[in-house]
Design an enzyme around this catalytic site. Sequence first.
Site, PDB file in Angstrom:
ATOM      1  N   LYS A  43      -0.737  19.756  -5.154  1.00  0.00           N
ATOM      2  CA  LYS A  43       0.040  18.639  -4.580  1.00  0.00           C
ATOM      3  C   LYS A  43       0.484  17.761  -5.885  1.00  0.00           C
ATOM      4  O   LYS A  43       0.089  17.713  -6.852  1.00  0.00           O
ATOM      5  CB  LYS A  43      -0.501  17.939  -3.502  1.00  0.00           C
ATOM      6  CG  LYS A  43      -1.753  17.527  -4.084  1.00  0.00           C
ATOM      7  CD  LYS A  43      -2.922  17.231  -2.779  1.00  0.00           C
ATOM      8  CE  LYS A  43      -4.132  16.349  -3.304  1.00  0.00           C
ATOM      9  NZ  LYS A  43      -5.165  16.125  -2.133  1.00  0.00           N
ATOM     10  N   ARG A 141      -8.914  10.189   8.159  1.00  0.00           N
ATOM     11  CA  ARG A 141      -7.797  10.128   7.480  1.00  0.00           C
ATOM     12  C   ARG A 141      -6.527  11.010   8.030  1.00  0.00           C
ATOM     13  O   ARG A 141      -5.741  10.549   8.963  1.00  0.00           O
ATOM     14  CB  ARG A 141      -7.891  10.388   6.003  1.00  0.00           C
ATOM     15  CG  ARG A 141      -6.411  10.188   4.976  1.00  0.00           C
ATOM     16  CD  ARG A 141      -6.793  10.743   3.656  1.00  0.00           C
ATOM     17  NE  ARG A 141      -7.088  11.868   3.397  1.00  0.00           N
ATOM     18  CZ  ARG A 141      -6.882  12.599   2.238  1.00  0.00           C
ATOM     19  NH1 ARG A 141      -6.895  11.879   1.174  1.00  0.00           N
ATOM     20  NH2 ARG A 141      -7.323  13.833   1.923  1.00  0.00           N
ATOM     21  N   TYR A 263       1.988  -9.690 -24.411  1.00  0.00           N
ATOM     22  CA  TYR A 263       2.364 -10.552 -23.449  1.00  0.00           C
ATOM     23  C   TYR A 263       0.870 -11.129 -23.430  1.00  0.00           C
ATOM     24  O   TYR A 263       0.075 -10.851 -23.076  1.00  0.00           O
ATOM     25  CB  TYR A 263       2.824  -9.823 -22.284  1.00  0.00           C
ATOM     26  CG  TYR A 263       4.288  -9.468 -22.327  1.00  0.00           C
ATOM     27  CD1 TYR A 263       5.221 -10.443 -22.344  1.00  0.00           C
ATOM     28  CD2 TYR A 263       4.483  -8.191 -22.065  1.00  0.00           C
ATOM     29  CE1 TYR A 263       6.793  -9.773 -22.275  1.00  0.00           C
ATOM     30  CE2 TYR A 263       6.005  -7.696 -22.153  1.00  0.00           C
ATOM     31  CZ  TYR A 263       7.031  -8.643 -22.068  1.00  0.00           C
ATOM     32  OH  TYR A 263       8.305  -8.035 -22.217  1.00  0.00           O
ATOM     33  N   MET A 316       6.361  -2.825 -20.870  1.00  0.00           N
ATOM     34  CA  MET A 316       6.990  -1.618 -20.162  1.00  0.00           C
ATOM     35  C   MET A 316       7.325  -0.455 -20.894  1.00  0.00           C
ATOM     36  O   MET A 316       7.241   0.823 -20.495  1.00  0.00           O
ATOM     37  CB  MET A 316       8.226  -2.138 -19.589  1.00  0.00           C
ATOM     38  CG  MET A 316       9.352  -1.278 -18.773  1.00  0.00           C
ATOM     39  SD  MET A 316      10.574  -1.800 -18.593  1.00  0.00           S
ATOM     40  CE  MET A 316      10.409  -3.242 -17.221  1.00  0.00           C
TER      41      MET A 316
HETATM   42  C1  LIG Z   1      -6.167  16.697  -2.652  1.00  0.00           C
HETATM   43  C2  LIG Z   1      -6.876  17.482  -1.813  1.00  0.00           C
HETATM   44  C3  LIG Z   1      -7.684  18.676  -1.947  1.00  0.00           C
HETATM   45  C4  LIG Z   1      -8.106  18.653  -3.572  1.00  0.00           C
HETATM   46  O1  LIG Z   1      -8.931  17.684  -3.954  1.00  0.00           O
HETATM   47  P1  LIG Z   1      -9.595  17.354  -5.572  1.00  0.00           P
HETATM   48  O2  LIG Z   1     -10.278  16.229  -5.625  1.00  0.00           O
HETATM   49  O3  LIG Z   1      -8.412  17.093  -6.238  1.00  0.00           O
HETATM   50  O4  LIG Z   1     -10.037  18.787  -5.805  1.00  0.00           O
HETATM   51  C5  LIG Z   1      -8.283  19.188  -1.356  1.00  0.00           C
HETATM   52  N1  LIG Z   1      -8.257  19.210   0.274  1.00  0.00           N
HETATM   53  C6  LIG Z   1      -7.479  18.263   0.551  1.00  0.00           C
HETATM   54  C7  LIG Z   1      -7.389  18.008   2.012  1.00  0.00           C
HETATM   55  C8  LIG Z   1      -6.884  17.482  -0.328  1.00  0.00           C
HETATM   56  O5  LIG Z   1      -6.109  16.112  -0.043  1.00  0.00           O
END
Ligand SMILES: *Cc1c(COP(=O)(O)O)cnc(C)c1O
Length: 381
Positions: A43, A141, A263, A316
């Site tokens: 992802k 979630r 800054y 930035m």
């Molecule tokens: C992001 C995610 C993973 C992978 O998690 P990591 O901690 O990056 O290994 C696995 N399952 C779900 C549902 C996730 O959202």
Amino acid sequence: MTENLSDMSPNGYIIINLEGLVANWNLLREKTAPGAECSAVLKANAYGAGLEQAATALRRAGCRTFFVALPQEGVRLRKVAPDATIYVLNGLYPGGEELYCEAMLRPVLGSKAELEDWGLFCRKRKVAIPSALHVDTGMNRLGVTMSEARWLANTPEMLSALDLKLVISHLACGDTPNAPQNQAQKQKFAEVAELFPQAKASLANSAGVLLGPDYHFDLVRPGIALFGGNPIPERPNPMATVASLHAMILQVRTVSPQETVGYGGQFTAAKPMRVATVSCGYADGFIRQAGSTDTTPGSVAYLGDIPCPVIGRVSMDVLAIDVSNCPQQTARRGVYVELLGEKASVDKAAQSAGTISYEFLTSLGRRFERRYFHSAAGKGL
Ligand SMILES: *Cc1c(COP(=O)(O)O)cnc(C)c1O
């Protein structure tokens, strides 16, 4: 004009070591319980590494099942992985049915509304299209409740419409091995898995892989560990570095005692210093909180083997590092410093910014080019 631009050295670049990625997947696969499958979670553009490149390298290594968060990511992935199994973790987006179907993406259905929409779509098509079910075991979630899962298991007409290939849940505290919630979620999930004997079961993210085989069920879903992040911060990191960030020194200046840098004048020189201004800032995705003040240290860059602390606030487009300990001929205009990588580990940098490797990696590369290399030697530029 564009030609002249491309002749010029870039302000910085990210190296993605695909050998390291494959080595990490192989290591996780070796740790996966016999009989269970090791997939890959790609992802957010493969945690910033580049979805297409990461998927191609992992497919060559033998990975067959991938997870993404969004259907759009799934469509991109499908183009480079025509025969892979692709799950969309965020589930079925409203009105997304056709898109999932066309790209052969399997939604990870996470609410009753999603189950109903997908079931309706499949019945209309008069064909069962593979999907997965997300059951919540404590994260609150995504995912249906335990009682909704039981309802589904006892509703054959719904089940047959869905063609569930996989049931998943997600650990809330996998990165903390002693958290009691891990055991509790595992036990709940074992119950869930029994409800759906026709589907494979999957609970473990990266941390879950390292928690041991009783967390693995039929399939593990590592993400961050593939990209070099330490899944369990309290233990040494077994993963190889995948992403490294290098940015160019624009100038080196001398700062006298009592002068401030950056800054807000948050950093005061205690002694005469040589300070390099580096072409990398928060607009490049370098987390702003990785800067330092007189009382709080920040991230540390490396010039060769010499640590060069980031001083003052991250701007930035630039940041400042202390190069007082570097020979003058090495710390000079046009030289690249390592801001993240083998020595400046992403976990350390993230910690200094009060965040986690996940956020650091996924925010990088808004402006930097990525350079991919495949050589095991660790060199290739
Ligand atoms: C992001 C995610 C993973 C992978 O998690 P990591 O901690 O990056 O290994 C696995 N399952 C779900 C549902 C996730 O959202």
